[in-house]
Design a protein around this motif. Sequence first.
Motif, mmCIF file in Angstrom:
data_model
loop_
_atom_site.group_PDB
_atom_site.id
_atom_site.type_symbol
_atom_site.label_atom_id
_atom_site.label_comp_id
_atom_site.label_asym_id
_atom_site.label_seq_id
_atom_site.Cartn_x
_atom_site.Cartn_y
_atom_site.Cartn_z
ATOM 1 N N LEU A 85 0.860 -1.188 0.152
ATOM 2 C CA LEU A 85 -0.113 0.068 0.076
ATOM 3 C C LEU A 85 0.761 1.170 -0.079
ATOM 4 C CD1 LEU A 85 -2.845 1.169 0.356
ATOM 5 C CD2 LEU A 85 -2.494 1.092 2.702
ATOM 6 N N CYS A 86 0.922 1.999 -1.067
ATOM 7 C CA CYS A 86 1.835 3.314 -1.141
ATOM 8 C C CYS A 86 1.245 4.322 -1.922
ATOM 9 C CB CYS A 86 2.810 2.756 -1.820
ATOM 10 S SG CYS A 86 2.811 2.464 -3.714
ATOM 11 N N GLU A 87 1.713 5.328 -1.723
ATOM 12 C CA GLU A 87 1.403 6.607 -2.347
ATOM 13 C C GLU A 87 1.391 6.532 -3.844
ATOM 14 O OE1 GLU A 87 2.402 11.642 -2.118
ATOM 15 O OE2 GLU A 87 3.525 10.041 -0.979
ATOM 16 N N LYS A 88 0.391 6.972 -4.700
ATOM 17 C CA LYS A 88 0.138 7.167 -5.966
ATOM 18 C C LYS A 88 1.290 8.003 -6.506
ATOM 19 C CE LYS A 88 -3.810 6.958 -7.942
ATOM 20 N NZ LYS A 88 -5.303 7.318 -8.328
ATOM 21 N N ARG A 89 2.226 7.634 -7.367
ATOM 22 C CA ARG A 89 3.098 8.600 -7.901
ATOM 23 C C ARG A 89 3.426 8.022 -9.473
ATOM 24 N NH1 ARG A 89 6.324 7.267 -3.349
ATOM 25 N NH2 ARG A 89 7.765 6.461 -4.854
ATOM 26 N N LYS A 90 3.820 9.032 -10.147
ATOM 27 C CA LYS A 90 4.114 8.622 -11.703
ATOM 28 C C LYS A 90 5.378 7.565 -11.601
ATOM 29 C CE LYS A 90 4.928 10.736 -16.162
ATOM 30 N NZ LYS A 90 4.963 11.611 -16.855
ATOM 31 N N GLY A 91 5.358 6.405 -12.404
ATOM 32 C CA GLY A 91 6.281 5.708 -12.454
ATOM 33 C C GLY A 91 6.607 4.704 -11.291
ATOM 34 N N ILE A 92 5.751 4.662 -10.268
ATOM 35 C CA ILE A 92 5.744 3.941 -9.025
ATOM 36 C C ILE A 92 6.111 2.203 -9.362
ATOM 37 C CG2 ILE A 92 3.482 3.653 -8.408
ATOM 38 C CD1 ILE A 92 6.459 3.894 -5.916
ATOM 39 N N LEU A 93 5.066 1.872 -10.335
ATOM 40 C CA LEU A 93 5.049 0.453 -10.798
ATOM 41 C C LEU A 93 6.181 0.120 -11.452
ATOM 42 C CD1 LEU A 93 3.150 -2.004 -10.272
ATOM 43 C CD2 LEU A 93 2.184 -1.230 -12.605
ATOM 44 N N LEU A 94 6.783 0.805 -12.422
ATOM 45 C CA LEU A 94 7.902 0.607 -12.965
ATOM 46 C C LEU A 94 9.105 0.481 -11.965
ATOM 47 C CD1 LEU A 94 9.432 -0.069 -15.738
ATOM 48 C CD2 LEU A 94 9.689 2.491 -15.637
ATOM 49 N N LYS A 95 9.075 1.147 -11.158
ATOM 50 C CA LYS A 95 10.413 1.353 -10.065
ATOM 51 C C LYS A 95 10.159 0.231 -9.256
ATOM 52 C CE LYS A 95 12.076 3.876 -6.383
ATOM 53 N NZ LYS A 95 12.216 5.272 -5.580
ATOM 54 N N LEU A 96 8.791 -0.284 -9.038
ATOM 55 C CA LEU A 96 8.764 -1.582 -8.156
ATOM 56 C C LEU A 96 9.179 -2.982 -8.947
ATOM 57 C CD1 LEU A 96 7.674 -3.211 -5.695
ATOM 58 C CD2 LEU A 96 5.307 -2.850 -6.811
ATOM 59 N N LEU A 97 8.696 -2.794 -10.210
ATOM 60 C CA LEU A 97 9.237 -4.257 -11.022
ATOM 61 C C LEU A 97 10.537 -4.042 -11.279
ATOM 62 C CD1 LEU A 97 6.301 -4.003 -13.559
ATOM 63 C CD2 LEU A 97 6.366 -5.352 -11.489
ATOM 64 N N THR A 98 11.081 -2.869 -11.396
ATOM 65 C CA THR A 98 12.641 -3.093 -11.440
ATOM 66 C C THR A 98 13.246 -3.351 -10.200
ATOM 67 O OG1 THR A 98 12.402 -1.165 -13.356
ATOM 68 C CG2 THR A 98 14.533 -1.730 -11.841
ATOM 69 N N GLY A 101 12.932 -7.224 -10.064
ATOM 70 C CA GLY A 101 13.673 -7.837 -11.042
ATOM 71 C C GLY A 101 15.226 -7.671 -10.653
ATOM 72 N N ASN A 102 15.691 -6.901 -10.071
ATOM 73 C CA ASN A 102 17.062 -6.861 -9.389
ATOM 74 C C ASN A 102 17.278 -7.918 -8.369
ATOM 75 O OD1 ASN A 102 17.368 -4.819 -11.253
ATOM 76 N ND2 ASN A 102 17.335 -3.076 -9.742
ATOM 77 N N LYS A 103 16.188 -8.185 -7.651
ATOM 78 C CA LYS A 103 16.309 -9.132 -6.652
ATOM 79 C C LYS A 103 16.108 -10.647 -6.874
ATOM 80 C CE LYS A 103 15.563 -6.020 -2.875
ATOM 81 N NZ LYS A 103 17.018 -5.942 -2.510
ATOM 82 N N HIS A 104 16.225 -10.564 -8.309
ATOM 83 C CA HIS A 104 15.822 -12.060 -9.099
ATOM 84 C C HIS A 104 14.403 -12.495 -8.859
ATOM 85 C CE1 HIS A 104 20.347 -11.853 -10.036
ATOM 86 N NE2 HIS A 104 20.336 -11.459 -8.568
ATOM 87 N N LEU A 105 13.448 -12.032 -8.842
ATOM 88 C CA LEU A 105 12.090 -12.422 -8.706
ATOM 89 C C LEU A 105 11.613 -12.029 -10.043
ATOM 90 C CD1 LEU A 105 11.260 -10.744 -5.316
ATOM 91 C CD2 LEU A 105 11.566 -13.076 -5.779
ATOM 92 N N ALA A 106 10.709 -12.974 -10.436
ATOM 93 C CA ALA A 106 10.033 -13.165 -11.760
ATOM 94 C C ALA A 106 8.607 -12.765 -11.395
ATOM 95 C CB ALA A 106 10.495 -14.022 -12.747
ATOM 96 N N ILE A 107 7.816 -11.886 -12.126
ATOM 97 C CA ILE A 107 6.368 -11.798 -11.858
ATOM 98 C C ILE A 107 5.656 -12.514 -12.498
ATOM 99 C CG2 ILE A 107 4.777 -9.581 -11.919
ATOM 100 C CD1 ILE A 107 7.177 -8.993 -10.266
ATOM 101 N N VAL A 108 4.770 -13.403 -11.643
ATOM 102 C CA VAL A 108 4.014 -14.160 -12.145
ATOM 103 C C VAL A 108 2.634 -13.553 -12.614
ATOM 104 C CG1 VAL A 108 2.581 -16.367 -11.971
ATOM 105 C CG2 VAL A 108 5.188 -16.266 -10.968
ATOM 106 N N SER A 109 2.158 -12.706 -11.344
ATOM 107 C CA SER A 109 0.748 -12.189 -11.621
ATOM 108 C C SER A 109 0.849 -10.740 -10.561
ATOM 109 C CB SER A 109 -0.264 -13.127 -10.821
ATOM 110 O OG SER A 109 -1.379 -12.312 -10.918
ATOM 111 N N SER A 110 0.081 -9.861 -11.277
ATOM 112 C CA SER A 110 0.149 -8.644 -10.588
ATOM 113 C C SER A 110 -1.212 -7.845 -10.604
ATOM 114 C CB SER A 110 1.451 -7.669 -10.844
ATOM 115 O OG SER A 110 1.045 -7.220 -12.417
ATOM 116 N N SER A 111 -1.611 -7.160 -9.686
ATOM 117 C CA SER A 111 -2.813 -6.441 -9.581
ATOM 118 C C SER A 111 -2.426 -5.101 -9.074
ATOM 119 C CB SER A 111 -3.995 -7.135 -8.760
ATOM 120 O OG SER A 111 -4.898 -6.397 -8.347
ATOM 121 N N VAL A 112 -2.902 -3.927 -9.598
ATOM 122 C CA VAL A 112 -2.871 -2.525 -9.146
ATOM 123 C C VAL A 112 -4.278 -2.058 -8.929
ATOM 124 C CG1 VAL A 112 -1.626 -0.424 -9.350
ATOM 125 C CG2 VAL A 112 -0.472 -2.514 -9.885
#
Length: 147
Positions: A85-98, A101-112
Amino acid sequence: MLHVHIFEEKEVLYFTSICLLASGQYVQIDKASVLGEAINFVKQLQGRTAVLEQESKKKSTKSHLIPEVEAIGLELERELLIRILCEKRKGILLKLLTLLGNKHLAIVSSSVLPFGKNALNITIIAQMGEEYNTTGDELVKSLTQDL
C-alpha cells in the motif's frame, strides 16, 4: 421569456425561504428582504467553500503515505506473495518491478488497484529465481525504503 423570468424568480424565492427556515432565521415576506437574505446566504456558502478548499489543499500537500509492505513466502513452490500500500506517484509500478527484477524475482501475476485519491494497493505474486537469496524481512525493509 416572461415565463422563464417568473419561474426563475419563484425558484429563488422558494430556495431562499427554505434556506432561511432551515437556518432558523425569521422569514420576511417582501421580495427585497428575501433576495437580500439569499445574497448573504450565498456569500456565506462561498466563504465556507473557500475555507474548506484551502484546508483540503493543506492536507493534501502535507500527507505522505509511508509504504506498507508485506511479503509471504512459499518455500516449496519458491513463490512470494507481496502486498504493498503506497502513495500514487508517476512511475511507481515501473520502479517496483525493476526493484523486484534486480532481486531475482520474476513476476507471475500482479494487480494494481487505486485506494482513495492518492494511494495504490499493489499485489504481486513472484517466482524466486535461482539467485534469489533475500529473506522476507529483508525484502520488506528494502522495498519500504526504496519506494
